[in-house]
Scaffold this motif. Structure first.
Motif, short mmCIF file in Angstrom:
data_model
loop_
_atom_site.label_atom_id
_atom_site.label_comp_id
_atom_site.label_asym_id
_atom_site.label_seq_id
_atom_site.Cartn_x
_atom_site.Cartn_y
_atom_site.Cartn_z
N SER A 76 0.81 -1.22 0.00
CA SER A 76 0.00 0.00 0.00
C SER A 76 0.84 1.27 0.00
O SER A 76 0.41 2.31 -0.49
N LYS A 77 2.07 1.18 0.54
CA LYS A 77 2.91 2.38 0.60
C LYS A 77 3.41 2.81 -0.78
O LYS A 77 3.87 3.93 -0.96
N THR A 78 3.36 1.90 -1.75
CA THR A 78 3.81 2.24 -3.11
C THR A 78 2.67 2.74 -3.98
O THR A 78 2.88 3.09 -5.13
N LEU A 79 1.46 2.81 -3.42
CA LEU A 79 0.28 3.17 -4.20
C LEU A 79 -0.25 4.54 -3.78
O LEU A 79 -0.07 4.97 -2.65
N THR A 80 -0.93 5.19 -4.71
CA THR A 80 -1.61 6.43 -4.36
C THR A 80 -2.91 6.10 -3.62
O THR A 80 -3.37 4.95 -3.65
N GLU A 81 -3.51 7.10 -3.01
CA GLU A 81 -4.76 6.86 -2.30
C GLU A 81 -5.84 6.34 -3.25
O GLU A 81 -6.58 5.41 -2.91
N ALA A 82 -5.90 6.91 -4.44
CA ALA A 82 -6.91 6.47 -5.42
C ALA A 82 -6.68 5.03 -5.84
O ALA A 82 -7.63 4.25 -5.97
N GLU A 83 -5.41 4.66 -6.01
CA GLU A 83 -5.09 3.26 -6.39
C GLU A 83 -5.48 2.30 -5.27
O GLU A 83 -6.01 1.21 -5.53
N ARG A 84 -5.22 2.71 -4.02
CA ARG A 84 -5.60 1.85 -2.89
C ARG A 84 -7.11 1.67 -2.83
O ARG A 84 -7.61 0.57 -2.59
N GLU A 85 -7.83 2.76 -3.04
CA GLU A 85 -9.30 2.68 -3.01
C GLU A 85 -9.82 1.75 -4.11
O GLU A 85 -10.74 0.94 -3.86
#
Length: 316
Positions: A76-85
């Motif tokens: 999750s630390k390598t992803l943007t908030e939108a990507e995580r969502e």
């Protein structure tokens, strides 16, 4: 944020009282009760001075590992908030075979644990939380055969500890497990999505007026976070409950900007303090021992005490 996605994770049990810890869970897929399953564990928010730490587990049948990998879950630390969502939405859409559970550790829980008389450090708190989540999955009927954990402390010792607690389960503990095992990546995403939503929608119980919610990242070295901490430091009462007051960043600011409080008992023992205030200390409730210089009591000692050769004491 997509409203449909937000509705899939009901944070209201924690938001009702964000001073205590809380567990949130998905439905347990039926297939996870009948097929051998793998489970991943990771956390979000270990380092920040603001907000909760969220521990997450994600589990699915071993036979579905490849499908989980193909969903492109990642640390999750390598992803943007939108990507995580978006990825959390994919996990939710796979609820026929993917389940999750979260333990939200409030800032208040973290701080009081670390500062209590018998110290309960963050590693111990993390271990116990992870163990509790594994046990929850087992108690819910999930047929666990493999557990993958992002390490806290030395990986070998942690792996040995978990293996002893859960015999019959193949436990793997590795540094950076969230980048090695998709099921850990999935747990990381669930935990991070929950923490982001909680911090963004934090309900302040303190009367702070219109609160500036531009906290920055929440990490101690972030200039925005430092500025926010300075702005909302009350010189007498300290910080709102969003802040982990056990963190050295918060303690340093409180020491330098807060009002100094002197506790009378810091400089004298309880008996001296009681005498100075013309009160009785606990020892005053014990009469002098037999053979002392104190006058003998005027009343007759009850035979219960004499038969058992019990005498009064003047020291503890």
């Amino acid at each position: 944020m997509d409203d449909t996605v937000a509705a899939r994770m009901d944070l209201s049990p924690f938001e009702t009282d964000n001073s205590v810890s809380c567990r949130l869970t998905s439905e347990i897929p039926d297939v996870c009760r009948t097929e051998d399953c793998c489970l991943g564990i990771d956390e979000a928010g270990r380092g920040p001075v603001l907000g909760p730490m969220v521990y997450g587990i994600c589990f699915c049948p071993v036979s579905k590992k490849q499908e989980l990998k193909e969903s492109k879950v990642a640390d999750s630390k390598t992803l943007t908030e939108a990507e995580r969502e978006n990825l959390f939405q994919k996990l939710d859409e796979a609820k026929g075979y993917v389940g999750w559970a979260l333990q939200i550790l409030s800032p208040n829980t973290i701080s009081t644990s670390m500062l209590q008389r018998t110290k309960y450090n963050l590693n111990a708190l993390s271990h116990d939380t992870a163990i509790g989540l594994i046990q929850y999955a087992l108690d819910s009927g999930v047929q666990l055969k493999e557990v993958f954990v992002d390490t806290v402390g030395p990986a070998e010792k942690y792996e040995e500890k978990l293996s002893k607690l859960f015999p019959g389960i193949d436990v793997t503990v590795r540094p950076k497990a969230d980048s090695l095992f998709p099921v850990v990546s999935a747990a990381s995403i669930c935990a991070k999505v929950a923490r982001d939503r909680i911090v963004k929608g934090w309900a302040f119980t303190e009367d702070l007026g219109e609160v500036d919610t531009d906290y920055g990242s929440g990490y101690p070295n972030d200039p925005k976070t430092k500025a926010w901490l300075l702005k909302y430091l009350d010189p007498v009462f300290g910080y709102p409950q969003l802040v982990r007051f056990s963190w050295s960043t918060a303690q340093t600011l409180m020491d330098s900007k807060g009002v100094t409080v002197h506790w009378e008992d810091d400089d004298e023992d309880g008996e001296k303090s009681a005498q100075r205030q013309n009160n009785k200390s606990m020892l005053a409730y014990f009469s002098a021992s037999a053979g002392g210089n104190e006058p003998k009591p005027t009343h007759q000692t009850h035979r219960f005490f004499t038969e058992r050769r019990l005498r009064s004491l003047d020291t503890l």
